[in-house]
Design an enzyme around this catalytic site. Structure first.
Site, short mmCIF file in Angstrom:
data_model
loop_
_atom_site.label_atom_id
_atom_site.label_comp_id
_atom_site.label_asym_id
_atom_site.label_seq_id
_atom_site.Cartn_x
_atom_site.Cartn_y
_atom_site.Cartn_z
N ASN A 44 0.75 -1.03 0.34
CA ASN A 44 -0.02 0.05 -0.22
C ASN A 44 1.23 1.37 0.09
OD1 ASN A 44 0.59 -0.82 2.15
ND2 ASN A 44 -1.14 -0.30 3.35
N GLU A 94 0.56 4.85 0.71
CA GLU A 94 -0.05 6.18 1.35
C GLU A 94 0.04 7.69 0.89
OE1 GLU A 94 -0.99 5.27 5.35
OE2 GLU A 94 -2.56 3.12 4.90
N GLU A 133 -2.85 -4.74 -3.91
CA GLU A 133 -3.06 -5.70 -3.91
C GLU A 133 -3.70 -4.57 -5.50
OE1 GLU A 133 -4.33 -5.17 -1.00
OE2 GLU A 133 -5.80 -6.48 -0.49
N CYS A 167 -10.37 -4.99 0.41
CA CYS A 167 -11.67 -3.99 -0.03
C CYS A 167 -12.79 -4.23 -0.57
CB CYS A 167 -10.67 -2.84 0.32
SG CYS A 167 -9.94 -2.25 -1.24
N1 THU Z 1 -5.15 -1.67 2.44
C1 THU Z 1 -4.50 -2.61 1.53
O1 THU Z 1 -4.05 -2.08 0.67
N2 THU Z 1 -5.61 -3.81 1.14
C2 THU Z 1 -7.18 -4.01 1.39
O2 THU Z 1 -7.04 -5.29 1.25
C3 THU Z 1 -7.80 -3.22 2.75
C4 THU Z 1 -6.92 -1.96 2.85
C5 THU Z 1 -4.72 -0.63 3.17
C6 THU Z 1 -5.33 0.74 2.75
C7 THU Z 1 -4.91 2.40 4.28
O3 THU Z 1 -3.87 2.58 3.01
C8 THU Z 1 -4.48 0.75 5.05
O4 THU Z 1 -4.77 -0.81 4.80
C9 THU Z 1 -5.74 0.99 5.70
O5 THU Z 1 -7.09 0.81 5.27
#
Ligand code: THU
Length: 165
Positions: free
Chosen positions: A62, A64, A75, A112
């Site tokens: 991820n 951010e 993902e 998600c």
């Molecule tokens: N996040 C993911 O990378 N994948 C998921 O399936 C759920 C959430 C990340 C998004 C954000 O950077 C952090 O987790 C908290 O939500």
């Protein structure tokens, strides 16, 4: 009038060691990727690894942003990187894991809703299922043969009458 029921099925393993060698390899790749995530705001790091039909493993995590909504999940980073670098090469599987410095992640995290939709697009694009292998830091492992188990009743290119390949 009729009632329509959709049944979702997946396999739960007690431990990563019960997985096939190939699946374990993908979990290792996801775990290598997770600590490289850029998640200073949530402090919830997610790692993903995608295996392609040509043997390549594409990692993602991820990413951010100070403008929170523009960040991207692990993902999608992994699956889009696969699509960008190896267009036309079928995606076989994706492993996902997470790491937090605030608590122990003792169960698998599931993609998600937006990531489920993105993964569904690639199943559709390459006309094949994408296996999901979901793990926490510890605890059970969840395996599904296709994203349809997590995203049934999908909206796809077919609804738009568009041919994607
Ligand atoms: N996040 C993911 O990378 N994948 C998921 O399936 C759920 C959430 C990340 C998004 C954000 O950077 C952090 O987790 C908290 O939500």
């Amino acid at each position: 009038m009729k009632k329509v029921e959709i049944i979702s099925q997946f396999i739960e393993y007690e431990d990563v060691n019960e997985l096939s060698e190939e699946d374990q390899k993908l979990v290792v790749a996801a775990r290598q990727s997770v600590s490289k995530a850029y998640a200073p705001y949530s402090r919830f790091q997610v790692g993903a690894a995608v295996s392609l039909e040509n043997g390549v493993i594409m990692r993602g995590n991820n990413q951010e942003n100070a403008s929170y909504p523009i960040g991207l999940c692990a993902e999608r980073v992994a699956i889009f990187a696969a699509g960008a670098n190896y267009p036309g090469v079928k995606i076989r599987a994706i492993a996902v894991t997470a790491l937090s410095d605030q608590f122990l992640i003792d169960k698998p995290i599931t993609p998600c809703g937006a990531c489920r939709q993105a993964i569904a697009e690639y199943e559709h694009r390459y006309h094949g299922n994408i296996r999901l292998i979901l793990v926490g830091e510890t605890g059970k492992v969840l395996v599904a043969d296709t994203i349809k188990q997590f995203l049934p009743y999908q909206f796809t290119a077919e609804d738009l009458k568009v041919k994607t390949s």
